[in-house]
Design a protein around this motif. Structure first.
Motif, short mmCIF file in Angstrom:
data_model
loop_
_atom_site.label_atom_id
_atom_site.label_comp_id
_atom_site.label_asym_id
_atom_site.label_seq_id
_atom_site.Cartn_x
_atom_site.Cartn_y
_atom_site.Cartn_z
N LEU A 65 0.85 -1.18 0.00
CA LEU A 65 0.00 0.00 0.00
C LEU A 65 0.89 1.24 0.00
O LEU A 65 0.82 2.10 0.87
CB LEU A 65 -0.92 0.00 1.23
CG LEU A 65 -2.09 1.00 1.21
CD1 LEU A 65 -3.05 0.66 0.08
CD2 LEU A 65 -2.79 1.00 2.55
N SER A 66 1.76 1.30 -0.98
CA SER A 66 2.74 2.38 -1.10
C SER A 66 2.98 2.64 -2.58
O SER A 66 2.41 1.99 -3.45
CB SER A 66 4.05 1.99 -0.40
OG SER A 66 4.69 0.95 -1.11
N THR A 102 2.69 4.53 -9.32
CA THR A 102 2.49 5.89 -8.89
C THR A 102 1.07 6.09 -8.36
O THR A 102 0.11 5.51 -8.91
CB THR A 102 2.75 6.87 -10.04
OG1 THR A 102 2.39 8.19 -9.64
CG2 THR A 102 1.95 6.51 -11.27
N PRO A 103 0.88 6.89 -7.31
CA PRO A 103 -0.47 7.15 -6.79
C PRO A 103 -1.40 7.75 -7.83
O PRO A 103 -2.62 7.60 -7.72
CB PRO A 103 -0.22 8.12 -5.64
CG PRO A 103 1.17 7.83 -5.19
CD PRO A 103 1.92 7.48 -6.44
N ALA A 151 -4.33 8.98 -2.15
CA ALA A 151 -4.05 9.87 -1.01
C ALA A 151 -3.51 9.08 0.18
O ALA A 151 -2.57 9.52 0.86
CB ALA A 151 -5.33 10.60 -0.61
N VAL A 152 -4.10 7.91 0.43
CA VAL A 152 -3.61 7.06 1.52
C VAL A 152 -2.18 6.61 1.24
O VAL A 152 -1.31 6.65 2.13
CB VAL A 152 -4.53 5.83 1.70
CG1 VAL A 152 -3.92 4.83 2.69
CG2 VAL A 152 -5.91 6.27 2.18
N VAL A 153 -1.92 6.22 0.01
CA VAL A 153 -0.60 5.72 -0.37
C VAL A 153 0.47 6.80 -0.19
O VAL A 153 1.57 6.54 0.29
CB VAL A 153 -0.62 5.22 -1.83
CG1 VAL A 153 0.78 5.09 -2.39
CG2 VAL A 153 -1.35 3.88 -1.90
N ALA A 195 2.21 16.02 0.17
CA ALA A 195 3.06 14.90 0.58
C ALA A 195 4.13 14.62 -0.46
O ALA A 195 5.29 14.34 -0.11
CB ALA A 195 2.21 13.65 0.83
N ALA A 196 3.76 14.69 -1.74
CA ALA A 196 4.74 14.42 -2.80
C ALA A 196 5.75 15.55 -2.90
O ALA A 196 6.95 15.30 -3.10
CB ALA A 196 4.02 14.22 -4.14
#
Length: 276
Positions: A199-200, A205-206, A215-217, A244-245
């Motif tokens: 889960l990453s 890519t997200p 968003a969770v990833v 986050a990114a």
């Protein structure tokens, strides 16, 4: 178990004397862990080969990093380096639970040695093994076409972030091992580690995921490290423009520090309470 020579902890003395004894005891425990490598070469080899197999499988069979501009290998390899650091907690747990099950840690705690030396030795040996794992994975990544492009200083910064993540995860492993107390419980932890690992953004890519999942990833600590090391290596990161990114390098420091701040004192306190 290899024999570990211990010496009596001296009485009250100067800070330098106490530090010297602490370092000597910690080095004794580290040498004990390193001696296990020579006596259990198969286990060491498995720990090194397994992430290599994952990398080769996702490079040539499953197709990790597809949809990312440029060579997908340059997206996949940094992610696999981060995944290898996180998955290392399973080996930490197994080693600690085996010592607990055999009464080895109780024996060490009864000896006249610095109490924290056992934990320091365990963590030092794990970090050395992590350096070896990174070297092997980097070599395999280079062989399959991965390259870094931002020079030696940035590459060393990326390695530093990877080792910081590993240092945080090993304290998670030590704490969980002392709570579990038995090697069989490592399997239960594996069931939890694998979903967190996948889960990453290690493999995809997200931006290629549903919005809520992406968003969770992106807020996964492993994703932060993977994105940060991609930036430092000069590899494509599949940037989404999210906070986050855009602040991955900051999160790659804050997440491990927060994990250490929680699990390090928990592990130390749990170790102090063993066999009371």
């Amino acid at each position: 178990m290899s024999a570990a020579t211990t010496t009596a902890v001296p009485g009250p003395g100067g800070a330098a004397s106490r530090l010297g004894w602490a370092l000597a005891d910690s080095w004794t425990m580290t040498r004990r862990e390193l001696a296990h490598w020579a006596r259990q070469p198969v286990a060491v080899l498995v720990n090194l080969v397994f992430p290599v197999m994952l990398l080769l499988m996702f490079t040539y069979l499953v197709g990790g990093g597809r949809g990312v501009p440029g060579d997908p290998t340059e997206y996949l390899v940094p992610g696999m380096l981060a995944l290898t650091m996180a998955f290392g907690l399973e080996a930490t747990m197994l080693a600690v639970t085996q010592d607990l099950g055999k009464g080895v840690i109780d024996r060490f705690r009864s000896m006249p040695m610095v109490p924290g030396a056992v934990l320091v030795g365990r963590s030092a040996a794990d970090m050395l093994q992590s350096v070896v794992s990174l070297a092997v994975m980097t070599g395999v990544g280079y062989a399959v076409g991965w390259r870094w492009h931002n020079g030696a200083a940035a590459a060393l910064g990326a390695v530093g972030l990877l080792l910081l993540l590993r240092f945080a995860m090993l304290w998670v492993g030590i704490q969980l091992a002392m709570v579990a107390g038995r090697p069989e419980m490592v399997t239960a932890v594996q069931i939890l580690v694998w979903p967190v690992g996948f889960l990453s953004n290690v493999f995809a890519t997200p931006a290629s995921m549903p919005g809520w999942l992406g968003a969770v990833v992106e807020w996964n600590p492993m994703s932060a490290t993977a994105t940060a090391v991609r930036e430092l290596f000069g590899n494509p990161g599949g940037a989404t423009g999210s906070w986050a990114a855009e602040n991955a390098e900051l999160l790659a420091v804050l997440w491990p520090v927060a994990i250490i701040a929680v699990f390090f004192p928990l592990a130390v306190r749990k170790f102090a309470r063993l066999s009371r």
